[in-house]
Design a protein around this motif. Structure first.
Motif, PDB file in Angstrom:
ATOM      1  N   ARG A 109      37.050  30.880  47.991  1.00 32.00           N
ATOM      2  CA  ARG A 109      35.630  31.212  49.675  1.00 32.00           C
ATOM      3  C   ARG A 109      36.276  31.417  50.067  1.00 32.00           C
ATOM      4  N   VAL A 110      37.125  32.872  49.872  1.00 32.39           N
ATOM      5  CA  VAL A 110      37.436  33.727  50.633  1.00 32.39           C
ATOM      6  C   VAL A 110      36.391  34.913  51.150  1.00 32.39           C
ATOM      7  N   PRO A 111      36.333  35.388  52.585  1.00 33.18           N
ATOM      8  CA  PRO A 111      35.332  36.553  53.211  1.00 33.18           C
ATOM      9  C   PRO A 111      35.018  37.495  51.451  1.00 33.18           C
ATOM     10  N   VAL A 112      33.521  37.926  51.158  1.00 32.15           N
ATOM     11  CA  VAL A 112      33.148  38.625  50.264  1.00 32.15           C
ATOM     12  C   VAL A 112      32.940  39.805  51.043  1.00 32.15           C
ATOM     13  N   TRP A 113      34.247  41.342  50.629  1.00 33.12           N
ATOM     14  CA  TRP A 113      33.665  42.503  50.866  1.00 33.12           C
ATOM     15  C   TRP A 113      32.115  43.220  49.956  1.00 33.12           C
ATOM     16  N   ILE A 114      31.171  43.231  50.845  1.00 37.01           N
ATOM     17  CA  ILE A 114      30.410  44.682  50.260  1.00 37.01           C
ATOM     18  C   ILE A 114      30.164  45.308  51.129  1.00 37.01           C
ATOM     19  N   ASN A 115      28.541  46.615  50.976  1.00 40.47           N
ATOM     20  CA  ASN A 115      28.548  47.140  51.694  1.00 40.47           C
ATOM     21  C   ASN A 115      27.646  46.902  51.667  1.00 40.47           C
ATOM     22  N   PRO A 116      26.626  47.359  52.512  1.00 44.07           N
ATOM     23  CA  PRO A 116      25.268  47.212  53.077  1.00 44.07           C
ATOM     24  C   PRO A 116      23.741  47.354  51.321  1.00 44.07           C
ATOM     25  N   ALA A 117      24.638  48.606  51.584  1.00 40.68           N
ATOM     26  CA  ALA A 117      23.704  48.556  49.718  1.00 40.68           C
ATOM     27  C   ALA A 117      23.442  47.865  49.070  1.00 40.68           C
ATOM     28  N   GLU A 118      24.682  47.296  48.613  1.00 45.22           N
ATOM     29  CA  GLU A 118      24.369  46.532  47.364  1.00 45.22           C
ATOM     30  C   GLU A 118      24.128  45.162  47.889  1.00 45.22           C
ATOM     31  N   LEU A 119      24.539  44.945  49.526  1.00 43.53           N
ATOM     32  CA  LEU A 119      23.664  43.776  49.471  1.00 43.53           C
ATOM     33  C   LEU A 119      22.118  43.300  49.375  1.00 43.53           C
ATOM     34  N   ARG A 120      21.610  44.780  50.021  1.00 48.18           N
ATOM     35  CA  ARG A 120      20.755  44.475  49.654  1.00 48.18           C
ATOM     36  C   ARG A 120      19.964  44.174  48.748  1.00 48.18           C
ATOM     37  N   TYR A 121      20.638  45.290  47.481  1.00 52.27           N
ATOM     38  CA  TYR A 121      20.151  45.338  45.964  1.00 52.27           C
ATOM     39  C   TYR A 121      20.507  43.434  45.939  1.00 52.27           C
ATOM     40  N   ALA A 122      21.692  42.785  46.175  1.00 54.66           N
ATOM     41  CA  ALA A 122      22.010  41.382  45.199  1.00 54.66           C
ATOM     42  C   ALA A 122      20.744  40.799  45.768  1.00 54.66           C
ATOM     43  N   GLY A 172      24.817  53.775  41.444  1.00 56.11           N
ATOM     44  CA  GLY A 172      23.909  54.354  39.727  1.00 56.11           C
ATOM     45  C   GLY A 172      23.931  53.440  39.416  1.00 56.11           C
ATOM     46  N   HIS A 173      24.786  52.631  39.173  1.00 59.05           N
ATOM     47  CA  HIS A 173      25.126  51.440  38.361  1.00 59.05           C
ATOM     48  C   HIS A 173      24.465  50.422  39.051  1.00 59.05           C
ATOM     49  N   THR A 174      25.078  50.002  40.322  1.00 61.44           N
ATOM     50  CA  THR A 174      23.921  49.445  41.270  1.00 61.44           C
ATOM     51  C   THR A 174      24.309  50.779  42.552  1.00 61.44           C
ATOM     52  N   PRO A 175      23.215  50.622  43.811  1.00 65.94           N
ATOM     53  CA  PRO A 175      23.186  51.157  44.837  1.00 65.94           C
ATOM     54  C   PRO A 175      24.544  51.766  45.225  1.00 65.94           C
ATOM     55  N   GLY A 176      25.106  49.920  45.786  1.00 67.63           N
ATOM     56  CA  GLY A 176      26.000  50.230  46.212  1.00 67.63           C
ATOM     57  C   GLY A 176      27.440  49.836  45.423  1.00 67.63           C
ATOM     58  N   SER A 177      27.324  50.500  44.285  1.00 65.02           N
ATOM     59  CA  SER A 177      28.524  49.772  42.688  1.00 65.02           C
ATOM     60  C   SER A 177      29.407  51.091  44.048  1.00 65.02           C
ATOM     61  N   VAL A 178      31.435  50.444  44.003  1.00 66.07           N
ATOM     62  CA  VAL A 178      32.485  51.201  44.456  1.00 66.07           C
ATOM     63  C   VAL A 178      33.126  51.595  43.106  1.00 66.07           C
ATOM     64  N   VAL A 179      33.807  53.078  43.576  1.00 62.42           N
ATOM     65  CA  VAL A 179      35.277  52.883  43.436  1.00 62.42           C
ATOM     66  C   VAL A 179      36.413  52.918  44.154  1.00 62.42           C
ATOM     67  N   VAL A 180      37.269  51.806  44.012  1.00 65.82           N
ATOM     68  CA  VAL A 180      38.235  51.194  44.663  1.00 65.82           C
ATOM     69  C   VAL A 180      39.671  52.203  44.341  1.00 65.82           C
ATOM     70  N   PHE A 181      39.993  53.833  45.208  1.00 63.18           N
ATOM     71  CA  PHE A 181      41.269  54.391  44.653  1.00 63.18           C
ATOM     72  C   PHE A 181      42.656  53.392  45.260  1.00 63.18           C
ATOM     73  N   VAL A 182      43.482  53.320  44.592  1.00 68.82           N
ATOM     74  CA  VAL A 182      45.005  52.906  45.590  1.00 68.82           C
ATOM     75  C   VAL A 182      45.823  54.000  44.767  1.00 68.82           C
ATOM     76  N   THR A 183      46.448  54.604  45.928  1.00 67.18           N
ATOM     77  CA  THR A 183      47.879  54.687  45.964  1.00 67.18           C
ATOM     78  C   THR A 183      48.796  53.695  46.519  1.00 67.18           C
ATOM     79  N   LEU A 184      50.157  53.764  45.665  1.00 65.03           N
ATOM     80  CA  LEU A 184      51.555  53.124  45.570  1.00 65.03           C
ATOM     81  C   LEU A 184      52.154  53.359  46.708  1.00 65.03           C
ATOM     82  N   PRO A 185      52.772  53.012  47.046  1.00 64.57           N
ATOM     83  CA  PRO A 185      54.752  53.920  47.941  1.00 64.57           C
ATOM     84  C   PRO A 185      54.915  55.056  46.682  1.00 64.57           C
ATOM     85  N   THR A 186      55.059  54.363  45.556  1.00 61.31           N
ATOM     86  CA  THR A 186      55.777  55.375  44.677  1.00 61.31           C
ATOM     87  C   THR A 186      55.367  56.243  44.042  1.00 61.31           C
TER      88      THR A 186
END
Ligand SMILES: [Zn+2]
Length: 268
Positions: A109-122, A172-186
């Motif tokens: 029950r927290v906000p769902v972050w989703i982009n417009p292309a994926e929301l349309r698909y869903a 491609g897998h779905t129209p609004g699929s994403v990759v999340v890139f994370v860079t830590l301070p290390t």
């Protein structure tokens, strides 16, 4: 900043259906694991894993897709066991809207972050059925993918405006699929690639999903092929984590358990 893995369970898939060259006898246990990204400006979960209503969600799937599954603890339970302050959570950013990535949303029950292309698909596609069931009770936070191209992907969104968490459009897998890139301070870098490929085989052996599954599971197989080749090129630079490979999460710590009954019992 820190990242943690929150494994919520697994479901079975025959290797022959998971990756080219896989056998029908060989079963793969697909991980359903969420990732918590802690950041001074607020934390984000990537995907929600299997939730407490997973049986109901699996029952909503077409028979062909339904699979035996094992559940451990939901993301919500793991956060509570770690005495995690839910107010730190900005939301759950979904790599895409398929059932095995969203089932745990209604526990959080927290906000769902989703982009417009994926929301349309869903909103429209049969594979969005579980998301559609859950979403009316949830706050939807549509984020724009209006940032520049990033590491070969056409558009991006810089979550904290500091480059530490970049969401890149990898449709491609779905129209609004994403990759999340994370860079830590290390300097440690990760790419959470969702279902661009299901298992590390797809990266290490450079194999695609079997032909039939590309047809059935991907909305644009050629786009998936391009995204996968970008990720293969980046394997020396960062840890690439396909959503469903348990081994891919090795090296990412679990949330520390602070309030297990056993720990309480030993506290004087
Ligand atoms: Zn999936």
């Amino acid at each position: 900043m820190a990242i943690y893995q929150l494994p919520t369970g697994t479901y079975e898939t025959r290797a022959a259906l998971a990756v080219q060259g896989g056998s029908f006898r060989d079963k793969r246990h697909f991980a359903a694991t969420a990732v918590l990204i802690q950041h001074p400006k607020g934390d984000l979960l990537i995907d929600a894993g299997l939730g407490s209503h997973v049986a109901e969600h699996v029952a909503m799937l077409p028979r062909l897709v339904r699979a035996p599954y094992q559940v451990s603890r939901t993301v919500s339970e793991q956060l509570d066991a770690s005495d995690y302050d839910h107010n730190r959570l900005l939301g759950v950013l979904v790599t895409h809207s398929h059932w095995d990535h969203v089932s745990g949303l209604d526990d959080l029950r927290v906000p769902v972050w989703i982009n417009p292309a994926e929301l349309r698909y869903a909103a429209a596609e049969p594979d969005g059925k579980v998301f559609r069931k859950l979403s009316p009770a949830l706050q939807i936070r549509e984020y724009p993918l209006d940032g520049p191209a990033y590491l070969g992907f056409p558009a991006s969104f810089d979550v904290h405006s500091d480059g530490s968490v970049i969401v890149a459009l990898a449709g491609g897998h779905t129209p609004g699929s994403v990759v999340v890139f994370v860079t830590l301070p290390t300097g440690a870098r990760y790419a959470f690639i969702g279902d661009l490929t299901w298992q590390l085989d797809g990266i290490r052996r450079r194999v695609e999903r079997p032909w039939l599954l590309r047809k059935l599971a991907d909305s644009d197989a050629e786009q998936v092929r391009q995204g996968l080749s970008h990720m293969i090129a980046l394997t020396g630079v960062m840890t690439v984590v396909p959503a469903h490979d348990r081994d891919a999460y090795d090296g990412i710590p679990l949330l520390p358990v602070r309030f297990s009954p056993a720990a309480r019992a030993t506290t004087p």
